[in-house]
Design a protein around this motif. Structure first.
Motif, PDB file in Angstrom:
ATOM      1  N   GLU A  61      37.413  -9.609  40.699  1.00  0.00           N
ATOM      2  CA  GLU A  61      37.650 -10.552  39.609  1.00  0.00           C
ATOM      3  C   GLU A  61      38.653 -11.626  40.024  1.00  0.00           C
ATOM      4  OE1 GLU A  61      38.765 -10.564  34.833  1.00  0.00           O
ATOM      5  OE2 GLU A  61      38.633  -8.681  35.955  1.00  0.00           O
ATOM      6  N   GLY A  62      38.316 -12.876  39.747  1.00  0.00           N
ATOM      7  CA  GLY A  62      39.215 -13.978  40.076  1.00  0.00           C
ATOM      8  C   GLY A  62      39.094 -14.482  41.496  1.00  0.00           C
ATOM      9  N   CYS A  63      38.139 -13.924  42.274  1.00  0.00           N
ATOM     10  CA  CYS A  63      37.930 -14.398  43.649  1.00  0.00           C
ATOM     11  C   CYS A  63      37.034 -15.634  43.597  1.00  0.00           C
ATOM     12  CB  CYS A  63      37.306 -13.313  44.514  1.00  0.00           C
ATOM     13  SG  CYS A  63      38.341 -11.846  44.710  1.00  0.00           S
ATOM     14  N   SER A  64      37.622 -16.750  43.171  1.00  0.00           N
ATOM     15  CA  SER A  64      36.850 -17.955  42.870  1.00  0.00           C
ATOM     16  C   SER A  64      36.169 -18.584  44.085  1.00  0.00           C
ATOM     17  CB  SER A  64      37.752 -18.985  42.195  1.00  0.00           C
ATOM     18  OG  SER A  64      38.895 -19.250  42.995  1.00  0.00           O
ATOM     19  N   SER A  65      36.628 -18.249  45.296  1.00  0.00           N
ATOM     20  CA  SER A  65      36.015 -18.811  46.504  1.00  0.00           C
ATOM     21  C   SER A  65      34.933 -17.909  47.083  1.00  0.00           C
ATOM     22  CB  SER A  65      37.088 -19.053  47.576  1.00  0.00           C
ATOM     23  OG  SER A  65      38.069 -19.964  47.123  1.00  0.00           O
ATOM     24  N   LEU A  66      34.756 -16.733  46.497  1.00  0.00           N
ATOM     25  CA  LEU A  66      33.826 -15.760  47.052  1.00  0.00           C
ATOM     26  C   LEU A  66      32.379 -16.210  46.844  1.00  0.00           C
ATOM     27  CD1 LEU A  66      33.502 -13.081  48.499  1.00  0.00           C
ATOM     28  CD2 LEU A  66      33.497 -11.936  46.273  1.00  0.00           C
ATOM     29  N   SER A  67      31.725 -16.545  47.940  1.00  0.00           N
ATOM     30  CA  SER A  67      30.351 -17.030  47.872  1.00  0.00           C
ATOM     31  C   SER A  67      29.388 -16.192  48.699  1.00  0.00           C
ATOM     32  CB  SER A  67      30.278 -18.489  48.337  1.00  0.00           C
ATOM     33  OG  SER A  67      30.764 -18.608  49.670  1.00  0.00           O
ATOM     34  N   SER A  68      29.930 -15.261  49.483  1.00  0.00           N
ATOM     35  CA  SER A  68      29.079 -14.446  50.354  1.00  0.00           C
ATOM     36  C   SER A  68      29.476 -12.981  50.270  1.00  0.00           C
ATOM     37  CB  SER A  68      29.203 -14.925  51.809  1.00  0.00           C
ATOM     38  OG  SER A  68      28.466 -14.099  52.687  1.00  0.00           O
ATOM     39  N   VAL A  69      28.501 -12.129  49.954  1.00  0.00           N
ATOM     40  CA  VAL A  69      28.731 -10.684  49.869  1.00  0.00           C
ATOM     41  C   VAL A  69      27.554  -9.955  50.501  1.00  0.00           C
ATOM     42  CG1 VAL A  69      29.036  -8.712  48.333  1.00  0.00           C
ATOM     43  CG2 VAL A  69      30.087 -10.887  47.752  1.00  0.00           C
ATOM     44  N   VAL A  70      27.851  -8.967  51.325  1.00  0.00           N
ATOM     45  CA  VAL A  70      26.807  -8.101  51.872  1.00  0.00           C
ATOM     46  C   VAL A  70      26.992  -6.729  51.258  1.00  0.00           C
ATOM     47  CG1 VAL A  70      25.830  -7.042  53.935  1.00  0.00           C
ATOM     48  CG2 VAL A  70      26.685  -9.394  54.027  1.00  0.00           C
ATOM     49  N   LEU A  71      25.991  -6.259  50.511  1.00  0.00           N
ATOM     50  CA  LEU A  71      26.084  -4.974  49.829  1.00  0.00           C
ATOM     51  C   LEU A  71      25.288  -3.905  50.570  1.00  0.00           C
ATOM     52  CD1 LEU A  71      25.634  -6.014  46.088  1.00  0.00           C
ATOM     53  CD2 LEU A  71      27.733  -5.252  47.185  1.00  0.00           C
ATOM     54  N   PRO A  72      25.758  -2.657  50.541  1.00  0.00           N
ATOM     55  CA  PRO A  72      25.025  -1.556  51.178  1.00  0.00           C
ATOM     56  C   PRO A  72      23.796  -1.162  50.368  1.00  0.00           C
ATOM     57  CG  PRO A  72      26.950  -0.712  50.048  1.00  0.00           C
ATOM     58  CD  PRO A  72      27.042  -2.213  49.965  1.00  0.00           C
ATOM     59  N   GLU A  73      22.762  -0.671  51.043  1.00  0.00           N
ATOM     60  CA  GLU A  73      21.526  -0.288  50.353  1.00  0.00           C
ATOM     61  C   GLU A  73      21.711   0.921  49.455  1.00  0.00           C
ATOM     62  OE1 GLU A  73      18.286   0.217  52.971  1.00  0.00           O
ATOM     63  OE2 GLU A  73      18.299  -1.850  53.699  1.00  0.00           O
ATOM     64  N   LYS A  74      22.647   1.812  49.793  1.00  0.00           N
ATOM     65  CA  LYS A  74      22.854   3.030  49.018  1.00  0.00           C
ATOM     66  C   LYS A  74      23.827   2.828  47.856  1.00  0.00           C
ATOM     67  CE  LYS A  74      21.865   6.126  52.906  1.00  0.00           C
ATOM     68  NZ  LYS A  74      22.372   7.202  53.770  1.00  0.00           N
ATOM     69  N   PHE A  75      24.196   1.592  47.629  1.00  0.00           N
ATOM     70  CA  PHE A  75      25.092   1.249  46.543  1.00  0.00           C
ATOM     71  C   PHE A  75      24.510   1.731  45.212  1.00  0.00           C
ATOM     72  CE2 PHE A  75      26.219  -1.784  43.243  1.00  0.00           C
ATOM     73  CZ  PHE A  75      27.588  -1.870  43.371  1.00  0.00           C
ATOM     74  N   THR A  76      25.304   2.429  44.386  1.00  0.00           N
ATOM     75  CA  THR A  76      24.765   3.020  43.151  1.00  0.00           C
ATOM     76  C   THR A  76      25.490   2.616  41.878  1.00  0.00           C
ATOM     77  OG1 THR A  76      26.162   4.981  43.433  1.00  0.00           O
ATOM     78  CG2 THR A  76      23.922   5.075  44.349  1.00  0.00           C
ATOM     79  N   GLU A  77      26.743   2.162  41.977  1.00  0.00           N
ATOM     80  CA  GLU A  77      27.497   1.920  40.744  1.00  0.00           C
ATOM     81  C   GLU A  77      28.420   0.728  40.878  1.00  0.00           C
ATOM     82  OE1 GLU A  77      30.604   4.305  37.785  1.00  0.00           O
ATOM     83  OE2 GLU A  77      29.443   5.392  39.293  1.00  0.00           O
ATOM     84  N   ILE A  78      28.459  -0.079  39.806  1.00  0.00           N
ATOM     85  CA  ILE A  78      29.363  -1.218  39.781  1.00  0.00           C
ATOM     86  C   ILE A  78      30.102  -1.239  38.458  1.00  0.00           C
ATOM     87  CG2 ILE A  78      27.563  -2.769  38.912  1.00  0.00           C
ATOM     88  CD1 ILE A  78      28.934  -5.028  40.453  1.00  0.00           C
ATOM     89  N   GLY A  79      31.402  -1.494  38.489  1.00  0.00           N
ATOM     90  CA  GLY A  79      32.204  -1.525  37.278  1.00  0.00           C
ATOM     91  C   GLY A  79      32.072  -2.845  36.534  1.00  0.00           C
ATOM     92  N   ASP A  80      32.437  -2.837  35.284  1.00  0.00           N
ATOM     93  CA  ASP A  80      32.408  -4.026  34.439  1.00  0.00           C
ATOM     94  C   ASP A  80      33.260  -5.138  35.054  1.00  0.00           C
ATOM     95  OD1 ASP A  80      31.923  -5.648  32.290  1.00  0.00           O
ATOM     96  OD2 ASP A  80      33.502  -4.782  31.051  1.00  0.00           O
ATOM     97  N   ARG A  81      32.748  -6.369  35.038  1.00  0.00           N
ATOM     98  CA  ARG A  81      33.456  -7.555  35.513  1.00  0.00           C
ATOM     99  C   ARG A  81      33.785  -7.494  36.996  1.00  0.00           C
ATOM    100  NH1 ARG A  81      37.488  -9.307  30.537  1.00  0.00           N
ATOM    101  NH2 ARG A  81      36.082  -8.751  28.854  1.00  0.00           N
ATOM    102  N   ALA A  82      33.036  -6.732  37.761  1.00  0.00           N
ATOM    103  CA  ALA A  82      33.338  -6.570  39.184  1.00  0.00           C
ATOM    104  C   ALA A  82      33.368  -7.891  39.934  1.00  0.00           C
ATOM    105  CB  ALA A  82      32.321  -5.626  39.824  1.00  0.00           C
ATOM    106  N   PHE A  83      32.491  -8.824  39.565  1.00  0.00           N
ATOM    107  CA  PHE A  83      32.435 -10.118  40.251  1.00  0.00           C
ATOM    108  C   PHE A  83      32.742 -11.277  39.301  1.00  0.00           C
ATOM    109  CE2 PHE A  83      29.921  -7.358  42.952  1.00  0.00           C
ATOM    110  CZ  PHE A  83      30.338  -7.709  44.231  1.00  0.00           C
TER     111      PHE A  83
END
Length: 308
Positions: A61-83
């Motif tokens: 949260e608040g990472c205003s410059s974040l434009s690139s993310v590589v996520l793992p395929e086995k990713f299963t859960e994300i919290g509220d407002r994570a991005f």
């Protein structure tokens, strides 16, 4: 890199360098804790290893410059407002889609930070989370897929430009969606376009009966298809009402249904004049309306002989 990442028992708890621009998280991390990269405004890219299966609430949260993310395929859960507040243009994943700042999980729409004028929620989303579109003041239209079964409280709170809402399923499917009554509370949109008709929030319909029309300032009303009965006093004191369109599905109009609708000068019926004559009408159904005829599909029918 490891010296700026506080990692304990596989949990990345915090990035201590708020000015970091790029991060490659080590494979020893299995979970990114809540607010781990909070307010790292210079962070523009992050690589998350396959070992990570969970991202905590507000992790980026608040990472205003974040434009690139590589996520793992086995990713299963994300919290509220994570991005929330990130600048990710588009990213797809088997469980997650991020497009224009819109973060979507197939089980729940988590949060929208986009200032797009139009958003189409992908098929497969089952729930729009509470406050998911909170404050998206530039949002003008949204398309909701038939897979959505629940809409959380305040999902579109503060969407002051939202004027068009579409649903990919039928009216019957929309009726089954939980939480929809609060969908349009804080937006100018007055209806939801379904595949086979239009749902109006102001029209309270129960088991095919239009019990009450709550927008007393409405000048024109189109009663939704599928309504079989207009209840007694349903439009009472809607003094601004000038025109009403009644679908052919209506077979009964209750007593004083349009009580004190003195401005009502135009009544349209979707069926034929013969069908209109067959509609059961209660005493005083048209109150003191100025309309004297009903426009039917094959001509006009007199309203004068009905119970005035």
């Amino acid at each position: 890199m490891a010296d700026i990442l506080n990692i304990e028992d596989g949990v990345l708890k915090e990035c201590t360098d708020k000015d970091v621009e790029s991060v490659v998280i080590p494979p020893s991390v299995t979970r990114i804790g809540k607010h781990a990269f909070w307010d790292c405004t210079s962070l523009s890219s992050v690589v998350i290893p396959e070992s990570v299966t969970e991202i905590g609430r507000g992790a980026f949260e608040g990472c205003s410059s974040l434009s690139s993310v590589v996520l793992p395929e086995k990713f299963t859960e994300i919290g509220d407002r994570a991005f929330k507040g990130c600048n990710i243009s588009e990213l797809s994943h088997p469980c997650l889609t991020i497009k224009g700042g819109l973060v979507i999980e197939y089980s729940e729409l988590l949060y929208c930070t986009s200032q797009s004028a139009s958003i189409t929620i992908p098929e497969g989303v089952a729930e729009i989370g509470g406050e998911a579109f909170y404050g998206c003041s530039s949002l003008e239209s949204v398309s909701i897929p038939s897979s959505v079964k629940k809409i959380g409280d305040g999902s579109f709170y503060g969407c002051k430009s939202l004027s068009s809402v579409e649903f990919g399923g039928t009216m019957a499917q929309w009726d089954a969606v939980k939480g929809k009554m609060w969908l349009l509370d804080y937006s100018p949109a007055k209806s939801v376009k379904c595949a086979d008709g239009e749902w109006q929030k102001s029209a309270i319909v129960e088991n095919g009966v239009l019990v009450e029309y709550t927008d007393k300032d409405a000048a024109s009303v189109e009663i939704p298809d599928g309504v079989t009965e207009i209840g007694g006093l349903a439009f009472r004191d809607c003094s601004s009402l000038e025109s009403v369109s009644i679908p052919s599905s209506v077979a009964e109009i209750g007593e004083d249904a349009f009580f004190h609708c003195s401005s009502l000068s135009s009544v349209e019926f979707g069926g034929t004049a013969a069908q209109w004559e067959a509609v059961e009408k209660g005493d005083g159904w048209n109150g003191n309306a100025s309309a004297k005829t009903v426009k039917c599909a094959d001509g006009e029918a007199s309203i004068c002989n009905d119970n005035i």
